[in-house]
Design a protein around this motif. Structure first.
Motif, short mmCIF file in Angstrom:
data_model
loop_
_atom_site.label_atom_id
_atom_site.label_comp_id
_atom_site.label_asym_id
_atom_site.label_seq_id
_atom_site.Cartn_x
_atom_site.Cartn_y
_atom_site.Cartn_z
N ARG A 105 -62.65 -33.77 108.61
CA ARG A 105 -63.22 -34.49 107.46
C ARG A 105 -64.48 -35.22 107.92
O ARG A 105 -64.48 -35.86 108.97
N GLU B 103 -60.70 -27.52 99.73
CA GLU B 103 -59.43 -28.21 99.57
C GLU B 103 -58.47 -27.46 98.64
O GLU B 103 -57.26 -27.50 98.85
N LYS C 96 -57.33 -27.93 95.46
CA LYS C 96 -56.30 -28.80 94.91
C LYS C 96 -55.46 -28.11 93.83
O LYS C 96 -54.26 -28.35 93.72
N THR D 160 -63.87 -27.92 91.80
CA THR D 160 -63.85 -29.28 91.27
C THR D 160 -64.86 -30.11 92.03
O THR D 160 -65.25 -29.80 93.15
N GLN D 161 -65.28 -31.21 91.41
CA GLN D 161 -66.29 -32.06 92.03
C GLN D 161 -65.69 -33.00 93.07
O GLN D 161 -66.42 -33.74 93.72
N SER D 162 -64.38 -32.98 93.25
CA SER D 162 -63.75 -33.92 94.17
C SER D 162 -63.14 -33.24 95.40
O SER D 162 -62.54 -33.91 96.23
N GLU D 163 -63.28 -31.91 95.53
CA GLU D 163 -62.67 -31.22 96.65
C GLU D 163 -63.54 -31.28 97.90
O GLU D 163 -64.77 -31.29 97.83
N LEU D 164 -62.87 -31.28 99.04
CA LEU D 164 -63.58 -31.15 100.31
C LEU D 164 -64.11 -29.73 100.46
O LEU D 164 -63.40 -28.77 100.17
N THR E 122 -66.74 -32.08 103.62
CA THR E 122 -67.00 -33.33 102.92
C THR E 122 -66.86 -33.09 101.43
O THR E 122 -66.77 -31.94 100.97
N ARG E 123 -66.85 -34.15 100.67
CA ARG E 123 -66.69 -34.02 99.21
C ARG E 123 -68.06 -33.77 98.58
O ARG E 123 -69.01 -34.51 98.79
N ASP F 72 -70.15 -32.47 94.86
CA ASP F 72 -70.12 -32.16 93.44
C ASP F 72 -70.65 -30.73 93.29
O ASP F 72 -71.84 -30.48 93.43
#
Length: 252
Positions: free
Chosen positions: A127, A182, A184, A192-196, A218-219, A221
């Motif tokens: 991460r 990620e 999810k 998604t805008q929040s996945e690593l 990293t996360r 968008d």
């Protein structure tokens, strides 16, 4: 008088199930069966098989995972493809029926052709910026340079363990692009805008690459770029026209 208590039944079972037979056998070639069967030395059940059992190349989301007494059956929705090496990693999907002890790192490789592909890549996902292991991250390989990570589902993938480690075995020689995300919602896409999300800029040649791979995720968008300001849009168009020696419109 004495209190009546149930018998303890002896010490708790901490021994995981042992694989005693598989069809096909590990490293078998010219396999023509329609399903895979694994037989253990005790009654077993399955725990999150669609997540824990990693099949490469992917046989599809309709693949069935069935536990019957001491046997586990894997049945893909269609026949295994010809001249393909399949690799199956069971991770902690198979557990004993009574105590839930998981099997220890069972892997099965077989081929529907005349030989077993034997190349391998391995490494770790971290991460960023924390620089800590990224667990349960999907690591995917793509051979096409026209794929879209937001829409394309990989046939070759694995997931990292608790220490961020991954390995993909039984690969064909070739050049691959490698991504980590990620996933999810478990649809094998980074959407998604929040996945690593992480990747390597260069392709990996499985025939020559022998070193451990490090991917920093990293996360991001990942939604498509959208311009919300007409003024900014005009500026971009103006710069583009100047750079390409095109006529400059009035809005510049």
């Amino acid at each position: 008088c004495a209190n009546v208590v149930p018998p303890t039944g002896g010490p708790k079972d901490t021994i995981p199930p042992t694989l005693i037979r598989s069809i096909p056998e590990n490293q078998q070639i010219k396999f023509k069966g329609s399903q895979v069967e694994l037989t253990f030395d005790e009654a077993v059940t399955l725990k999150n098989p669609k997540e824990e059992i990693i099949i490469t190349p992917n046989t599809g989301k309709e693949t069935q995972f069935i536990a019957r007494k001491n046997t586990v059956i894997i049945k893909p929705p269609k026949e295994f493809e010809n001249d393909i090496t399949y690799s199956m990693a069971f991770r902690q999907a198979v557990v004993d029926l009574n105590e839930g002890n998981p099997t220890e790192d069972i892997r099965l490789a077989f081929s529907t052709g005349n030989y077993i592909d034997s190349l391998k890549i391995f490494g770790r996902v971290q991460r960023w910026p924390e620089d800590v292991p990224a667990d349960r991250i999907t690591v995917a390989l793509y051979q096409s340079d026209t794929f879209n990570i937001l829409k394309s589902q990989p046939n070759i993938f694995t997931r990292t363990d608790k220490k961020g480690r991954f390995s993909i075995t039984n690969l064909k020689p070739g050049k691959y692009m490698i991504y980590a995300f990620e996933d999810k919602n478990k649809n094998l896409r980074a959407d998604t805008q929040s996945e690593l999300v992480g990747f390597l800029l260069d392709t990996i040649n499985t025939a020559t690459h022998k070193d451990s791979i490090r991917i920093y995720a990293t996360r991001l968008d990942v939604r498509p770029l959208r311009i919300n300001s007409y003024k900014y849009c005009s500026y971009i168009l103006c710069v583009w026209n100047i750079y390409n020696h095109q006529p400059i419109f009035n809005f510049c």
